[in-house]
Design an enzyme around this catalytic site. Structure first.
Site, PDB file in Angstrom:
ATOM      1  N   VAL A   1     -53.421 -21.416   8.327  1.00  0.00           N
ATOM      2  CA  VAL A   1     -53.154 -22.435   7.310  1.00  0.00           C
ATOM      3  C   VAL A   1     -54.345 -23.387   7.355  1.00  0.00           C
ATOM      4  CG1 VAL A   1     -51.607 -24.267   6.517  1.00  0.00           C
ATOM      5  CG2 VAL A   1     -50.661 -22.239   7.669  1.00  0.00           C
ATOM      6  N   HIS A   2     -55.131 -23.384   6.278  1.00  0.00           N
ATOM      7  CA  HIS A   2     -56.354 -24.195   6.204  1.00  0.00           C
ATOM      8  C   HIS A   2     -56.141 -25.277   5.163  1.00  0.00           C
ATOM      9  CE1 HIS A   2     -60.538 -25.265   5.427  1.00  0.00           C
ATOM     10  NE2 HIS A   2     -60.811 -24.716   6.596  1.00  0.00           N
ATOM     11  N   MET A   3     -56.107 -26.534   5.618  1.00  0.00           N
ATOM     12  CA  MET A   3     -55.773 -27.668   4.747  1.00  0.00           C
ATOM     13  C   MET A   3     -57.023 -28.330   4.181  1.00  0.00           C
ATOM     14  SD  MET A   3     -52.698 -29.214   7.111  1.00  0.00           S
ATOM     15  CE  MET A   3     -53.416 -28.753   8.700  1.00  0.00           C
TER      16      MET A   3
ATOM     17  N   MET B   1     -55.185 -23.192   1.924  1.00  0.00           N
ATOM     18  CA  MET B   1     -55.204 -21.740   1.911  1.00  0.00           C
ATOM     19  C   MET B   1     -54.327 -21.186   3.025  1.00  0.00           C
ATOM     20  SD  MET B   1     -58.250 -22.738   0.347  1.00  0.00           S
ATOM     21  CE  MET B   1     -59.204 -23.244   1.710  1.00  0.00           C
TER      22      MET B   1
END
Length: 163
Positions: free
Chosen positions: A74-76, A122
């Protein structure tokens, strides 16, 4: 035997095809298959159940490994690593078990935008080349992941989530 893994949206917002995101590393599939999300809520939740296996020092990315062996990132935000964790408040720690929908973090959408960056989040299956045969984005709310032995699906959380 086909196994299913439920993947939920990590935040309220609009789900995007990964190729529609503005980060070349992710949009080209270099890190694996997945999807993007334009969040409208600051709460970020676990898209899958599993064990937290990576927390970036800058708090902008969290890795989760499912019992089925999917490695989910989980890329913030885009290029938010340079913000040194400032807009992120983590609710988890490395090694912790989480359930899909459980709070991972809060991210300040306003502070990310004030820094001139995008808030796109993402979700990437980083070992998709080993675990998945393909990924289709359907009706903007469901993902269907076709796997050699597993078939995860995505259901988007309600647009209005409690903060």
């Amino acid at each position: 035997m086909v196994k299913k893994v439920k993947i939920v949206s990590p935040a309220a917002g609009k789900v995007l095809a990964l190729s529609a995101t503005n980060d070349e590393v992710f949009s080209t599939g270099m890190m694996g298959e997945g999807f993007g999300l334009e969040p409208v809520s600051e709460q970020v939740v676990a898209p899958v159940s599993g064990k937290i296996t990576m927390v970036a020092d800058s708090k902008h990315a969290v890795g989760i490994t499912t019992k089925e062996g999917l490695e989910v990132l989980v890329h913030m935000g885009i290029d938010t690593v340079g913000l040194n964790g400032e807009p992120f408040d983590l609710a988890i720690q490395d090694g912790q078990e989480v359930k899909a929908g459980q709070a991972l973090a809060t991210m300040s959408l306003e502070n990310i935008k004030l820094a001139g960056l995008e808030t796109t989040t993402m979700v990437i299956i980083t070992n998709s080349s080993d675990k998945l045969a393909g990924l289709d984005l359907l009706k903007k709310v469901k993902l269907k992941l076709v796997k050699k032995l597993q078939q995860p699906t995505l259901k988007q959380l309600p647009r209005k989530m409690a903060s």
